[in-house]
Design an enzyme around this catalytic site. Structure first.
Site, short mmCIF file in Angstrom:
data_model
loop_
_atom_site.label_atom_id
_atom_site.label_comp_id
_atom_site.label_asym_id
_atom_site.label_seq_id
_atom_site.Cartn_x
_atom_site.Cartn_y
_atom_site.Cartn_z
N CYS A 45 38.50 41.48 25.05
CA CYS A 45 38.78 41.35 26.48
C CYS A 45 39.08 39.90 26.85
O CYS A 45 39.95 39.63 27.69
CB CYS A 45 37.59 41.83 27.31
C1 BEZ Z 1 35.84 43.60 22.99
O1 BEZ Z 1 36.41 43.31 24.03
O2 BEZ Z 1 35.87 42.88 22.01
C2 BEZ Z 1 35.06 44.89 22.88
C3 BEZ Z 1 34.45 45.43 24.00
C4 BEZ Z 1 33.73 46.59 23.88
C5 BEZ Z 1 33.63 47.22 22.66
C6 BEZ Z 1 34.27 46.67 21.55
C7 BEZ Z 1 34.99 45.51 21.66
#
Ligand code: BEZ
Length: 211
Positions: A45
């Site tokens: 994200c």
């Molecule tokens: C991420 O943004 O890296 C992420 C968020 C939730 C679950 C897995 C990855």
């Protein structure tokens, strides 16, 4: 509620990092892109919001208002934005909804419990000036989105909203377009003065009309 293409995008009031918004009023007569993030301070994200900040002027140029959402409160988003700015060498330049009660996430069916329990998947909704949903995409949390692709689909939905054309596989802005089957050859000659090539009666290509 299951949302489908052509449905009116649900309206809502929400706190964001740039103040309270009423979604439909905030959109005004522009296009919109609402896109969800599973959680604050997560790695994929963080890169996505950085990438979006850098490409945002291209969305502005197309009159597309960009709105992110993550199921954490606005205070947390503000702290996370400082990290995004630092690590992605950018400045987040669009609002992020604080949605700790999942009000907006539920309204848009962004939580898919078999994928992630209390977090959203990576949903994208592109909304037209008529507030109808023009495009929906769903990615798993583990796959960061390609923001050039989101821009490409914006180009396609904006173009096809204006002309009776469709865009072929792997189309990019400026490439030839397909004349939709509802337009017969006689009408096509009038509507597409640059001419068209009939590869098959059902496959007719014309230069992009607005180029
Ligand atoms: C991420 O943004 O890296 C992420 C968020 C939730 C679950 C897995 C990855």
């Amino acid at each position: 509620m299951t949302l489908r293409l052509g449905d009116t995008a649900p309206d809502f009031k929400a706190e964001t990092t740039e103040g309270e918004i009423q979604f439909h009023n905030w959109l005004g007569n522009d296009w919109g892109m609402l896109f969800s993030h599973p959680k604050d301070f997560t790695p994929v994200c963080t890169t996505e919001l950085g990438a979006m900040s850098k490409i945002k002027p291209e969305f502005d140029r197309r009159s597309v208002k960009v709105l992110a959402i993550s199921v954490d409160p606005v205070d947390s988003h503000k702290k996370w934005i400082a990290d995004i700015n630092e690590t992605q060498n950018t400045k987040v330049n669009f609002p992020i909804i604080g949605d700790s009660d999942h009000k907006v996430a539920d309204l848009y069916d962004m939580i898919h419990p078999k994928e992630l329990d209390q977090m959203t998947v990576r949903s994208v909704f592109i909304i037209g000036p008529d507030k109808k949903i023009k495009l929906m995409l769903t990615y798993p949390a583990s796959t960061g989105r390609n923001f050039d692709e989101l821009l490409r689909v914006v180009d396609s939905v904006q173009l096809t909203a204006k002309y009776q054309i469709a865009t072929p596989a792997n189309w990019n802005d400026g490439d030839d377009c397909i004349i939709v089957p509802q337009v017969n050859n006689e009408e096509a000659t009038k509507k597409f003065p640059k001419g068209f090539t009939e590869v098959k009666p059902y496959l007719r290509l014309t230069p992009q009309p607005n180029k």
